[in-house]
Design an enzyme around this catalytic site. Structure first.
Site, PDB file in Angstrom:
ATOM      1  N   ILE A  88       0.844  -1.192   0.000  1.00 49.82           N
ATOM      2  CA  ILE A  88       0.000   0.000   0.000  1.00 49.82           C
ATOM      3  C   ILE A  88       0.881   1.244   0.000  1.00 49.82           C
ATOM      4  O   ILE A  88       1.841   1.327   0.766  1.00 49.82           O
ATOM      5  CB  ILE A  88      -0.899   0.038   1.253  1.00 49.82           C
ATOM      6  CG1 ILE A  88      -1.748  -1.216   1.350  1.00 49.82           C
ATOM      7  CG2 ILE A  88      -1.768   1.291   1.262  1.00 49.82           C
ATOM      8  CD1 ILE A  88      -2.428  -1.403   2.693  1.00 49.82           C
ATOM      9  N   CYS A  89       0.528   2.202  -0.833  1.00 51.47           N
ATOM     10  CA  CYS A  89       1.178   3.510  -0.811  1.00 51.47           C
ATOM     11  C   CYS A  89       0.237   4.462  -0.083  1.00 51.47           C
ATOM     12  O   CYS A  89      -0.781   4.883  -0.624  1.00 51.47           O
ATOM     13  CB  CYS A  89       1.468   4.008  -2.229  1.00 51.47           C
ATOM     14  SG  CYS A  89       2.323   5.594  -2.224  1.00 51.47           S
ATOM     15  N   LEU A  90       0.562   4.733   1.162  1.00 51.54           N
ATOM     16  CA  LEU A  90      -0.235   5.620   1.995  1.00 51.54           C
ATOM     17  C   LEU A  90       0.739   6.489   2.775  1.00 51.54           C
ATOM     18  O   LEU A  90       1.589   5.974   3.510  1.00 51.54           O
ATOM     19  CB  LEU A  90      -1.120   4.800   2.945  1.00 51.54           C
ATOM     20  CG  LEU A  90      -2.066   5.567   3.851  1.00 51.54           C
ATOM     21  CD1 LEU A  90      -3.128   6.312   3.035  1.00 51.54           C
ATOM     22  CD2 LEU A  90      -2.743   4.619   4.826  1.00 51.54           C
TER      23      LEU A  90
END
Length: 178
Positions: A88-90
């Site tokens: 996840i890119c958060l």
């Protein structure tokens, strides 16, 4: 506060006041650092009707280092890798942005919100981000197809041995963990 005490406190808080549309289970009572999350997609999102499995692994340095969170359920999304270990890119989870005061419930709610509002300007999947920006109808069609193919029925979590387990009601840890 030690890592295990902080994790235990956050688990108890989540079990006492569960976040909306999020279920937390422990695959093993002896390992409080590994959580299985079942996340129901927001009804206003294109992922509506889907249930997604997330795996949360807390490092020994938690809360001074962020947890590692991956999607166990495949998803067609610009900010989540389109493979079996759905990274996840958060922004909240990036080491440079992580704050020890951040609670896991805040992170889980941010991931759920990412399903309602993808961030195509900070993608992990460039091709999907471009499609989201330039060919929205095709993006939505493919995202819905993934929901139908991978996010219906019982959520499956991969295990270290390669077998799959499902997050059913019987696995849910509802007792106080001390």
């Amino acid at each position: 506060m030690s890592s295990s005490k902080r994790i235990t406190k956050e688990l108890n808080d989540c079990l006492t006041s569960p976040p909306p549309s999020i279920t937390i289970t422990l695959p093993s009572e002896s390992n409080i650092s590994l959580w299985h999350i079942t996340l129901t997609a927001p009804p206003e999102s294109i992922y509506s009707g889907g249930k997604f499995g997330l795996i949360v692994q807390f490092p020994p340095e938690y809360p001074f280092k962020p947890p590692t969170i991956t999607f166990a359920t495949r998803i067609y999304h610009p900010n989540i890798t389109n493979e079996t270990n759905g990274s996840i890119c958060l922004s909240l989870l990036k080491t440079d942005n992580w704050k020890p005061s951040t609670k896991i419930v805040t992170v889980l709610e941010a991931i759920r919100q990412l399903l309602a509002e993808p961030q195509p300007d900070d993608p992990l999947e460039t091709r999907i981000a471009e499609q989201y920006k330039n060919e929205r109808k095709e993006f939505e069609k493919e995202a819905r197809a993934y929901v139908g193919r991978y996010a219906k029925g019982p959520v499956k979590f991969g295990t270290e041995a390669g077998a799959a387990t499902t997050g059913g009601e019987g696995q849910q840890q509802q007792q106080q963990v001390s």
